[in-house]
Design a protein around this motif. Structure first.
Motif, short mmCIF file in Angstrom:
data_model
loop_
_atom_site.label_atom_id
_atom_site.label_comp_id
_atom_site.label_asym_id
_atom_site.label_seq_id
_atom_site.Cartn_x
_atom_site.Cartn_y
_atom_site.Cartn_z
N PHE A 240 0.83 -1.20 0.00
CA PHE A 240 0.00 0.00 0.00
C PHE A 240 0.88 1.26 0.00
O PHE A 240 0.64 2.19 -0.76
CB PHE A 240 -0.92 -0.01 1.23
N ASN A 292 -8.99 11.56 0.25
CA ASN A 292 -9.54 10.19 0.32
C ASN A 292 -8.69 9.29 1.22
O ASN A 292 -9.22 8.50 2.00
CB ASN A 292 -9.62 9.58 -1.08
N LEU A 293 -7.36 9.42 1.05
CA LEU A 293 -6.47 8.60 1.89
C LEU A 293 -6.69 8.92 3.36
O LEU A 293 -6.72 8.03 4.22
CB LEU A 293 -5.01 8.86 1.53
N LEU A 296 -9.88 7.30 4.59
CA LEU A 296 -9.70 5.87 4.83
C LEU A 296 -8.91 5.63 6.12
O LEU A 296 -9.23 4.71 6.88
CB LEU A 296 -8.96 5.23 3.65
N ASP A 405 -10.07 -3.17 -3.33
CA ASP A 405 -8.75 -2.90 -2.75
C ASP A 405 -8.38 -1.43 -2.95
O ASP A 405 -8.74 -0.82 -3.95
CB ASP A 405 -7.68 -3.78 -3.42
N ARG A 406 -7.61 -0.93 -1.98
CA ARG A 406 -7.23 0.48 -2.06
C ARG A 406 -6.28 0.72 -3.23
O ARG A 406 -5.36 -0.05 -3.46
CB ARG A 406 -6.56 0.90 -0.76
N LEU A 423 -9.69 4.78 -5.07
CA LEU A 423 -10.07 4.69 -3.66
C LEU A 423 -11.59 4.70 -3.47
O LEU A 423 -12.10 4.37 -2.41
CB LEU A 423 -9.48 5.85 -2.86
N ALA A 426 -13.19 1.43 -2.39
CA ALA A 426 -12.69 1.05 -1.06
C ALA A 426 -13.42 1.85 0.01
O ALA A 426 -13.86 1.30 1.04
CB ALA A 426 -11.19 1.28 -0.97
N ILE A 427 -13.59 3.15 -0.24
CA ILE A 427 -14.30 4.00 0.72
C ILE A 427 -15.77 3.58 0.81
O ILE A 427 -16.35 3.45 1.89
CB ILE A 427 -14.16 5.49 0.33
N GLU A 430 -16.15 0.55 2.97
CA GLU A 430 -16.01 0.87 4.40
C GLU A 430 -17.30 1.49 4.93
O GLU A 430 -17.75 1.15 6.03
CB GLU A 430 -14.85 1.87 4.61
#
Ligand SMILES: Nc1ncnc2c1ncn2[C@@H]1O[C@H](COP(=O)(O)OP(=O)(O)OP(=O)(O)O)[C@@H](O)[C@H]1O
Ligand SMILES: [Mg+2]
Length: 457
Positions: A240, A292-293, A296, A405-406, A423, A426-427, A430
């Motif tokens: 990652f 975004n990171l 997460l 997957d991120r 992303l 992935a978001i 979550e």
């Protein structure tokens, strides 16, 4: 070698077993000793009875002498008296204690089968038994047998010695058994402790024996699983980080490159404006990526709060539709919504809106003009299902497992037109999972993609 736990387990076992052994041996010892003493008393009485039987047949001085001579050679002593207890003959010298017994006996009370007169072997020097001599119903005298209590004492001492030896042997055997038993439990525990210490020091791979079928085996398996998880986690994290630095490096290279070009004197104003636009666009994308990171990261830390509210889904979808309308019109994509009016969901509307926007943004990016994107909402007793379907290019089968997957993108080149950070899904996942729901994607190349969101009612 004797670490604390094995010592504790060992001591506990040892004390318990010792208590049980002492109890059992005590009961055994007293039973055996009493039986032996009883046997001695019985045999003394039997001997007296034999003599009195002989004397009943021949009650004369020569028979009495015979009896006396016989007993003078044995370990016992005999005294023969008349019916009132006056001594007629004795096999051994009469000692004071013997006399005491003879004088203090009530001769009328002695039954014809005889009686033990003295049995206190611990206190006295002699034990004694009396057998009356009855001839034709008349009471003629008594045979009194004496046995030195040393006979009984020696016997009991011998028994005690045997018990002491048996006791020592059992204690030694118990210690050996307990030692091996406690090691049988503690050695695997020590190995596991070492393994977990190694794990906490940063080693990711440890090996333990997991073939035991008991709780210790299960514990070892759990630690092994933990170590595998840890290894996977570290690998994931490194991958990652590598992807993140790659994602950051690409736009930064563009920005630096175009900034260098702008610095040169010989470019036109038109070119300068074009390059500045590129720099702005790249900077915007970097901002989105970093935001975004960060989001997460917050989700990973559970600092991410869901504010649930009762929301009418149809209204929520209408808001979303207004937001994407310009994009749809620009690309001439048709949009259809099927959503019953009365569907109420208990959700965080901002978060679910973010999810829907992400998925619709993907659909718009991968759908050609003239094609349709549709949203369908249905509910049953358990859950609400939201389906977002497009007729776009679809996703290759081999990419489907990795979509959530991120930083995963199907088209690996980071083209500025598609501009995704990888992303979005992935978001979305979550957010849906923090609503205790689930999200699935089905897709066929050339046919289109459908995303299903299931929310608990
Ligand atoms: N409806 C779709 N049709 C075809 N491909 C899709 C569709 N939805 C997603 N994908 C593929 O899945 C990948 C991952 O999607 P995701 O939303 O996570 O990232 P992104 O759209 O590239 O970036 P971001 O959403 O962060 O801007 C995309 O790169 C895209 O290739
Ligand atoms: Mg996306």
């Amino acid at each position: 070698m004797f670490n604390k736990l094995s010592l504790k387990i060992g001591m506990l076992f040892f004390v318990f077993i010792l208590i049980i052994e002492i109890l059992v041996y005590f009961i055994l010892y007293t039973t055996i000793a009493n039986e032996r003493i009883e046997e001695v008393m019985d045999s003394l009485l039997a001997r007296a009875n034999t003599h009195s039987a002989i004397l009943e047949n021949n009650f004369n001085s020569s028979t009495m002498e015979h009896v006396a001579i016989m007993e003078s050679e044995s370990e016992y002593a005999v005294i023969i008296t008349d019916e009132d207890g006056n001594v007629l003959i004795n096999s051994d010298p009469i000692e004071k204690e013997m006399l005491d017994i003879i004088e203090h006996t009530d001769y009328e009370e002695i039954p014809s089968g005889g009686k033990v007169l003295e049995q206190r072997w611990t206190e006295r020097q002699y034990i004694a038994a009396d057998s009356p001599i009855n001839i034709n119903g008349d009471h003629h005298g008594h045979v009194i047998m004496f046995a030195n209590t040393n006979i009984v004492k020696n016997m009991v001492n011998h028994l005690s010695d045997q018990f002491v030896w048996i006791g020592i042997t059992t204690v030694i055997l118990t210690i050996i058994t307990v030692f091996f038993l406690s090691r049988f439990i503690t050695i695997p525990l020590m190995k596991m402790k070492q393994a977990t210490e190694q794990l906490s020091k940063g080693k990711t791979k440890v090996s333990l024996h997991t073939d035991r079928k008991d709780e210790l085996g299960e514990l070892a398996s759990t630690i092994m699983k933990l170590s595998n998880d840890l290894e996977r986690l570290k690998k994931d994290r490194n991958e990652f980080l590598a992807s993140v630095s790659h994602e950051l490096r690409t736009p930064l290279t563009y920005i630096k490159g175009y900034a260098d070009i702008i610095n040169k004197q010989d470019i036109s104003i038109h070119e300068r404006k074009e390059y500045l636009d590129i720099i702005r666009e790249e900077t915007n994308q970097l901002t989105v990526l970093i935001r975004n990171l960060f989001e997460l990261a917050k989700m990973d830390e559970n600092r991410f709060i869901i504010n649930r509210r009762k929301v009418e889904l149809r209204k929520l979808i209408q808001t979303v539709e207004e937001l994407i309308r310009p994009g749809l019109e620009e690309r001439n994509i048709r949009f259809s919504v099927i959503c019953p009016e009365n569907i109420i969901a208990n959700i965080d509307p901002e978060r679910i809106q973010q999810v829907l926007l992400n998925i619709l943004d993907n659909a718009i990016k991968h759908t050609s003009p003239g094609e349709t994107i549709s949203i369908r909402v249905i509910q049953n007793e358990m859950e609400i299902k939201i389906t977002i379907e497009d007729e776009g290019e679809g996703i290759p089968k081999e990419d489907l497992p990795y979509l959530f997957d991120r930083l995963y993108r199907v088209e690996k080149s980071r083209s500025r037109e598609s501009g995704g950070t990888g992303l979005g899904l992935a978001i979305a996942k979550e957010i849906i999972e923090s609503h205790e729901g689930r999200i699935e994607i089905q897709s066929k190349i050339g046919k289109g993609t459908s995303v299903n969101i299931f929310l608990k009612r």
